[in-house]
Design a protein around this motif. Structure first.
Motif, PDB file in Angstrom:
ATOM      1  N   LEU A  21     -37.972  59.902-101.186  1.00 44.43           N
ATOM      2  CA  LEU A  21     -37.220  59.008-102.054  1.00 44.43           C
ATOM      3  C   LEU A  21     -38.111  58.383-103.114  1.00 44.43           C
ATOM      4  N   ALA A  22     -37.733  58.571-104.391  1.00 42.03           N
ATOM      5  CA  ALA A  22     -38.553  58.114-105.519  1.00 42.03           C
ATOM      6  C   ALA A  22     -39.970  58.642-105.340  1.00 42.03           C
ATOM      7  N   SER A  23     -40.049  59.922-105.024  1.00 44.61           N
ATOM      8  CA  SER A  23     -41.278  60.542-104.536  1.00 44.61           C
ATOM      9  C   SER A  23     -41.550  61.865-105.225  1.00 44.61           C
ATOM     10  N   GLY A  24     -41.122  61.994-106.499  1.00 44.81           N
ATOM     11  CA  GLY A  24     -41.433  63.208-107.232  1.00 44.81           C
ATOM     12  C   GLY A  24     -42.899  63.271-107.620  1.00 44.81           C
ATOM     13  N   PHE A  64     -35.934  63.216-104.215  1.00 45.35           N
ATOM     14  CA  PHE A  64     -35.034  62.442-105.063  1.00 45.35           C
ATOM     15  C   PHE A  64     -35.888  61.562-105.956  1.00 45.35           C
ATOM     16  N   ASP A  65     -35.655  61.621-107.271  1.00 45.64           N
ATOM     17  CA  ASP A  65     -36.479  60.847-108.194  1.00 45.64           C
ATOM     18  C   ASP A  65     -35.693  60.549-109.461  1.00 45.64           C
ATOM     19  N   ASN A  66     -36.112  59.503-110.169  1.00 45.70           N
ATOM     20  CA  ASN A  66     -35.464  59.096-111.417  1.00 45.70           C
ATOM     21  C   ASN A  66     -35.964  59.881-112.625  1.00 45.70           C
ATOM     22  N   VAL A 106     -33.248  66.320-106.576  1.00 44.17           N
ATOM     23  CA  VAL A 106     -32.058  65.601-107.022  1.00 44.17           C
ATOM     24  C   VAL A 106     -32.497  64.452-107.926  1.00 44.17           C
ATOM     25  N   LEU A 107     -31.853  64.339-109.085  1.00 47.08           N
ATOM     26  CA  LEU A 107     -32.155  63.280-110.044  1.00 47.08           C
ATOM     27  C   LEU A 107     -31.250  62.084-109.797  1.00 47.08           C
ATOM     28  N   VAL A 123     -45.176  54.202-102.521  1.00 47.56           N
ATOM     29  CA  VAL A 123     -45.186  53.114-103.502  1.00 47.56           C
ATOM     30  C   VAL A 123     -44.465  53.542-104.775  1.00 47.56           C
ATOM     31  N   SER A 124     -43.288  52.993-104.989  1.00 48.50           N
ATOM     32  CA  SER A 124     -42.515  53.290-106.190  1.00 48.50           C
ATOM     33  C   SER A 124     -41.444  52.248-106.439  1.00 48.50           C
ATOM     34  N   ASN A 125     -41.167  51.380-105.456  1.00 43.98           N
ATOM     35  CA  ASN A 125     -40.077  50.431-105.698  1.00 43.98           C
ATOM     36  C   ASN A 125     -40.483  49.285-106.626  1.00 43.98           C
TER      37      ASN A 125
END
Length: 263
Positions: free
Chosen positions: A70-73, A91-93, A115-116, A137-139
């Motif tokens: 999660l948020a881990s691209g 899954f990443d933004n 998945v975007l 670490v991404s939040n």
């Protein structure tokens, strides 16, 4: 102060695509050698800085797991876990970050789904879809965390595990320019901190560029209390110095948690 009406999802999507182009260290895909070792059973990933995750935090048989990174691209955690045998969704933004995972998957013959999207909205996944969520670490790039933890709880199966890394909010107390240019810790900001509310007009552009990712500190109530409020039981905790800041000599820069959904 900076413009408070910035769309953080759109801004940080563009910003992280640019970080990929610039070769940000969290956008550099793992090497074929790392993948080969993972296939042979020798692997590790990070949640915070350069610290490998304690192997006991993972389910006993990673090859039996459906994993959400999660948020881990960036072509790092996802390919390693896929090479170790897990069924991996990243899954990443940022499309650019996801493209790094897709590149490694194609290069190494790995089955990695990408998945975007915004980590606050995992509605594309049914309830109880995953055994493990890996959220390095991404939040700090996400303005609010309660929806993230609720969605993680929803998409995990009973007994599933959430592994999270996050920045110690106290590092945001200090003036960034004093740290970066003089190595000094000068207390400046009231917490919680946000790039969009705590900096003078033009300051972020001068320090890092107007197109740099927007950052938000989060209280420990949001980070840890938010996980428990979502229904998780936190079973392990770790900390580490920040890998690149002068704060490393004074306080932990990162925290990590292992949290479990009830069975």
């Amino acid at each position: 102060m900076s413009e408070p009406h910035t769309d953080p999802v759109a801004h940080n999507r563009r910003a992280w695509d640019r970080e990929v182009e610039k070769g940000n260290e969290w956008s550099r895909p793992v090497t074929p050698e790392v993948v080969a070792k993972a296939r042979a059973g020798e692997w590790s990933i990070v949640l915070m800085g350069y610290e490998p995750v304690d192997p006991t935090w993972f389910p006993p048989d990673i090859a039996a797991c459906d994993v959400l990174c999660l948020a881990s691209g960036g072509g790092q955690q996802g390919p390693v876990l896929a090479a170790a045998g897990a069924r991996v969704t990243v899954f990443d933004n940022s499309p650019g970050q996801l493209a790094q995972d897709e590149m490694v998957a194609a290069r190494e013959g790995l089955d990695v789904r990408t998945v975007l999207g915004d980590a606050r909205d995992l509605s594309g996944f049914p309830d109880a879809s995953f055994d493990l969520v890996v959220h390095p670490v991404s939040n700090l790039f996400i303005p609010e965390l309660a929806p993230v933890w609720r969605e993680c709880h929803r998409v995990l199966r009973p007994g599933g595990t959430l592994l999270s890394g996050f920045v110690n909010p106290d590092v945001y107390l200090f003036d960034a320019e004093a740290m970066d240019t003089r190595g000094e810790l000068v207390v400046r900001h009231r917490l919680p901190y946000s790039d969009v509310t705590h900096l003078e007009p033009g300051e972020r552009e001068r320090l890092w560029g107007a197109d740099s990712p927007l950052e938000y500190s989060h209280t420990l109530t949001e980070q840890i209390g938010g996980q428990t409020a979502a229904g998780f039981a936190i079973t392990s905790f770790a900390e580490a110095p920040h890998h690149s800041e002068v704060t490393a000599g004074w306080l932990p820069g990162y925290f990590a948690t292992k949290a479990v959904k009830g069975s």
